[in-house]
Design an enzyme around this catalytic site. Structure first.
Site, PDB file in Angstrom:
ATOM      1  N   CYS A 114       0.971  -1.072   0.012  1.00 55.69           N
ATOM      2  CA  CYS A 114      -0.086  -0.043  -0.026  1.00 55.69           C
ATOM      3  C   CYS A 114       0.787   1.313  -0.101  1.00 55.69           C
ATOM      4  CB  CYS A 114      -1.030   0.140   1.249  1.00 55.69           C
ATOM      5  SG  CYS A 114      -2.093  -1.456   1.217  1.00 55.69           S
ATOM      6  N   HIS A 252      -3.569   7.527   1.748  1.00 55.16           N
ATOM      7  CA  HIS A 252      -3.792   6.259   1.429  1.00 55.16           C
ATOM      8  C   HIS A 252      -5.376   5.720   1.871  1.00 55.16           C
ATOM      9  CE1 HIS A 252      -3.894   2.026   0.719  1.00 55.16           C
ATOM     10  NE2 HIS A 252      -3.852   1.465   1.970  1.00 55.16           N
ATOM     11  N   ASN A 282     -10.122  -0.098  -0.339  1.00 52.38           N
ATOM     12  CA  ASN A 282      -8.621  -0.078  -0.326  1.00 52.38           C
ATOM     13  C   ASN A 282      -7.988  -0.510  -1.691  1.00 52.38           C
ATOM     14  OD1 ASN A 282      -5.953  -0.168   0.148  1.00 52.38           O
ATOM     15  ND2 ASN A 282      -6.034  -1.003   2.185  1.00 52.38           N
TER      16      ASN A 282
HETATM   17  N1  ACO Z   1     -18.830  -8.392   8.870  1.00 55.54           N
HETATM   18  C1  ACO Z   1     -19.471  -8.408  10.008  1.00 55.54           C
HETATM   19  N2  ACO Z   1     -18.604  -8.854  11.194  1.00 55.54           N
HETATM   20  C2  ACO Z   1     -17.458  -9.096  10.871  1.00 55.54           C
HETATM   21  C3  ACO Z   1     -16.586  -8.682   9.605  1.00 55.54           C
HETATM   22  C4  ACO Z   1     -17.457  -8.377   8.463  1.00 55.54           C
HETATM   23  N3  ACO Z   1     -17.104  -8.158   7.366  1.00 55.54           N
HETATM   24  N4  ACO Z   1     -15.436  -8.931   9.911  1.00 55.54           N
HETATM   25  C5  ACO Z   1     -15.296  -9.129  11.166  1.00 55.54           C
HETATM   26  N5  ACO Z   1     -16.469  -9.199  11.701  1.00 55.54           N
HETATM   27  C6  ACO Z   1     -16.617  -9.669  13.085  1.00 55.54           C
HETATM   28  C7  ACO Z   1     -15.427 -10.379  13.707  1.00 55.54           C
HETATM   29  O1  ACO Z   1     -15.647 -11.806  13.430  1.00 55.54           O
HETATM   30  C8  ACO Z   1     -15.746  -9.945  15.405  1.00 55.54           C
HETATM   31  O2  ACO Z   1     -16.683 -10.780  15.665  1.00 55.54           O
HETATM   32  P1  ACO Z   1     -16.737 -11.407  17.239  1.00 55.54           P
HETATM   33  O3  ACO Z   1     -16.389 -10.177  18.310  1.00 55.54           O
HETATM   34  O4  ACO Z   1     -17.815 -12.168  17.300  1.00 55.54           O
HETATM   35  O5  ACO Z   1     -15.442 -12.261  17.054  1.00 55.54           O
HETATM   36  C9  ACO Z   1     -16.360  -8.522  15.184  1.00 55.54           C
HETATM   37  O6  ACO Z   1     -16.950  -8.354  13.922  1.00 55.54           O
HETATM   38  C10 ACO Z   1     -15.156  -7.546  15.324  1.00 55.54           C
HETATM   39  O7  ACO Z   1     -14.041  -7.698  14.713  1.00 55.54           O
HETATM   40  P2  ACO Z   1     -12.769  -7.133  14.755  1.00 55.54           P
HETATM   41  O8  ACO Z   1     -11.650  -7.343  13.796  1.00 55.54           O
HETATM   42  O9  ACO Z   1     -12.415  -6.742  16.244  1.00 55.54           O
HETATM   43  O10 ACO Z   1     -13.159  -5.587  14.283  1.00 55.54           O
HETATM   44  P3  ACO Z   1     -12.508  -3.959  14.153  1.00 55.54           P
HETATM   45  O11 ACO Z   1     -13.436  -3.261  14.986  1.00 55.54           O
HETATM   46  O12 ACO Z   1     -11.006  -4.435  14.484  1.00 55.54           O
HETATM   47  O13 ACO Z   1     -12.563  -3.800  12.693  1.00 55.54           O
HETATM   48  C11 ACO Z   1     -11.035  -3.989  10.782  1.00 55.54           C
HETATM   49  C12 ACO Z   1     -11.881  -4.691  11.680  1.00 55.54           C
HETATM   50  C13 ACO Z   1     -12.129  -3.008   9.860  1.00 55.54           C
HETATM   51  C14 ACO Z   1     -10.488  -4.852   9.631  1.00 55.54           C
HETATM   52  C15 ACO Z   1     -10.111  -2.941  11.366  1.00 55.54           C
HETATM   53  O14 ACO Z   1      -9.470  -3.675  12.153  1.00 55.54           O
HETATM   54  C16 ACO Z   1      -9.426  -2.321  10.516  1.00 55.54           C
HETATM   55  O15 ACO Z   1      -9.548  -1.356   9.358  1.00 55.54           O
HETATM   56  N6  ACO Z   1      -8.152  -2.592  10.466  1.00 55.54           N
HETATM   57  C17 ACO Z   1      -7.019  -2.058   9.654  1.00 55.54           C
HETATM   58  C18 ACO Z   1      -6.760  -3.080   8.516  1.00 55.54           C
HETATM   59  C19 ACO Z   1      -6.371  -2.129   7.352  1.00 55.54           C
HETATM   60  O16 ACO Z   1      -6.851  -1.263   6.823  1.00 55.54           O
HETATM   61  N7  ACO Z   1      -5.603  -3.018   6.449  1.00 55.54           N
HETATM   62  C20 ACO Z   1      -5.422  -2.512   5.171  1.00 55.54           C
HETATM   63  C21 ACO Z   1      -4.029  -2.775   4.640  1.00 55.54           C
HETATM   64  S1  ACO Z   1      -2.681  -1.842   5.694  1.00 55.54           S
HETATM   65  C22 ACO Z   1      -3.214  -0.357   5.336  1.00 55.54           C
HETATM   66  O17 ACO Z   1      -3.580   0.010   4.151  1.00 55.54           O
HETATM   67  C23 ACO Z   1      -3.170   0.675   6.476  1.00 55.54           C
END
Ligand code: ACO
Length: 325
Positions: A114, A252, A282
């Protein structure tokens, strides 16, 4: 006087097919509400069967050349930042070179996931400052839909396909690079000890397969909000500027919550941020040049504006750049 690299043209392309959150919710256990509140994403574009990263890159490149008023024969170098090349080799950039009919120079790919566009900007700027290239085509192009595990709801909802391109040209002899337009600075970082937070579980020398993207989302999020604010501050400090001097933050586009948090730390008001994550999701190395092109074409970014760009990606890699338009 050392020449400086100016961005003289932009272009972008996204595949025709749009995949909405609502459509995703019919395939996996998710909802538009969950995806939008956690990420700011509403939809993403998906490459058609047989449509490759080089095809997206070519379309964006042609538009960038047209906006710069240049022909492919004027180019000295093609850099394609991508983590999803057409093939393991040759470089996607050499395919783009051939499809453009470019007759000289060098073409190669750059892999910083990225952060690829910021890394590419730094490379192009340095080639131009060193006098080794006059006109460089820099493309960020990705087909992340090909490396997603479509059964894994925690990752497959986050990414999309697309390409953005810029032309960087050396400032003419006698032009005052200090007062004028151009790349003012680039700052690059990486920390390879954090590889396990975001990676693809395949590759030519490990599994012999392409593999799928794996991510510890919460951990990536935590590093992103700290490092992105830091590297943006580093750019401002290096140029003796502060946040109030910036006309547009072009970050980004990974997640609106990461962007909002970085902007809050910098003290950047939301009406000075270019946001495309809602309609592109993304797109990795393509996200910044896609956003740049959108804001240039709709008239938000104007000559003389000061633009701050920042990105973080797998590796982990991260970086920033300040550009006077
Ligand atoms: N739909 C519904 N529920 C979901 C989904 C989905 N698509 N994905 C995960 N869940 C559930 C999980 O299973 C979890 O359930 P549980 O509590 O029963 O176990 C719950 O939602 C919470 O999951 P978390 O992973 O804790 O959710 P979080 O609030 O952290 O959000 C996310 C997840 C959106 C991926 C976040 O962590 C994030 O944006 N991280 C950054 C990652 C990123 O952007 N990476 C891109 C590449 S790097 C970069 O470009 C910076």
């Amino acid at each position: 006087m050392t020449p400086r690299a100016r961005i003289t043209g932009t272009g972008s392309y996204v595949p025709e097919k749009i995949l909405t959150n609502a459509e995703l919710a019919t395939r996996i256990d998710t909802s538009d509400e969950w995806i939008f509140t956690r990420t700011g994403i509403r939809q993403r574009h998906i490459a058609a069967e047989g449509e490759h990263t080089s095809d997206l890159a070519l379309k964006a490149s042609r538009k960038a050349l047209e906006s710069a008023g240049l022909d492919a024969r004027d180019l000295d170098m093609v850099i394609v930042a991508t983590a999803t090349p057409d093939n393991t080799f040759p470089a996607t950039a050499t395919r783009v070179q051939a499809m453009l009919g470019m007759e000289k120079g060098a073409a190669f790919d750059l892999q910083a996931v990225c952060s690829g566009f910021i890394y590419g900007l730094s490379l192009a700027d340095n080639f131009i400052r060193a006098g080794q290239a006059g006109n460089v085509l820099l493309v960020g192009a990705e087909t992340f839909s090909r490396i997603l595990d479509w059964e894994d709801r925690s990752t497959c909802v986050l990414f999309g396909d697309g390409a953005g391109a810029v032309i960087l040209s050396a400032t003419a002899a006698g032009e005052n690079p200090d007062g004028g337009a151009g790349v003012l600075s680039t700052h690059l970082h990486s920390d390879g000890s954090l590889t396990d937070l975001l990676y693809v579980d395949g590759g030519p020398s490990s599994t012999g397969t392409v593999g799928h993207l794996r991510m510890l989302g919460k951990e990536v999020f935590r590093h992103a909000v700290v490092r992105l604010a830091e590297v943006a501050e580093e750019a401002l400090e290096a140029n003796g500027l502060n946040c109030g001097d910036i006309d547009w933050l072009v970050p980004h586009q990974a997640n609106k919550r990461i962007i909002d948090s970085t902007a809050r730390k910098l003290g950047m008001p939301s009406d000075r941020i270019v946001l495309t994550v809602d309609h592109h999701a993304n797109t990795s190395a393509a996200s910044i040049p896609l956003a740049l092109d959108e804001a240039v074409r709709d008239g938000r970014i104007k000559p003389g504006n000061l633009i701050l760009m920042e990105a973080m990606g797998g590796g982990l890699t991260w970086g920033s750049s300040l550009v006077r338009w």
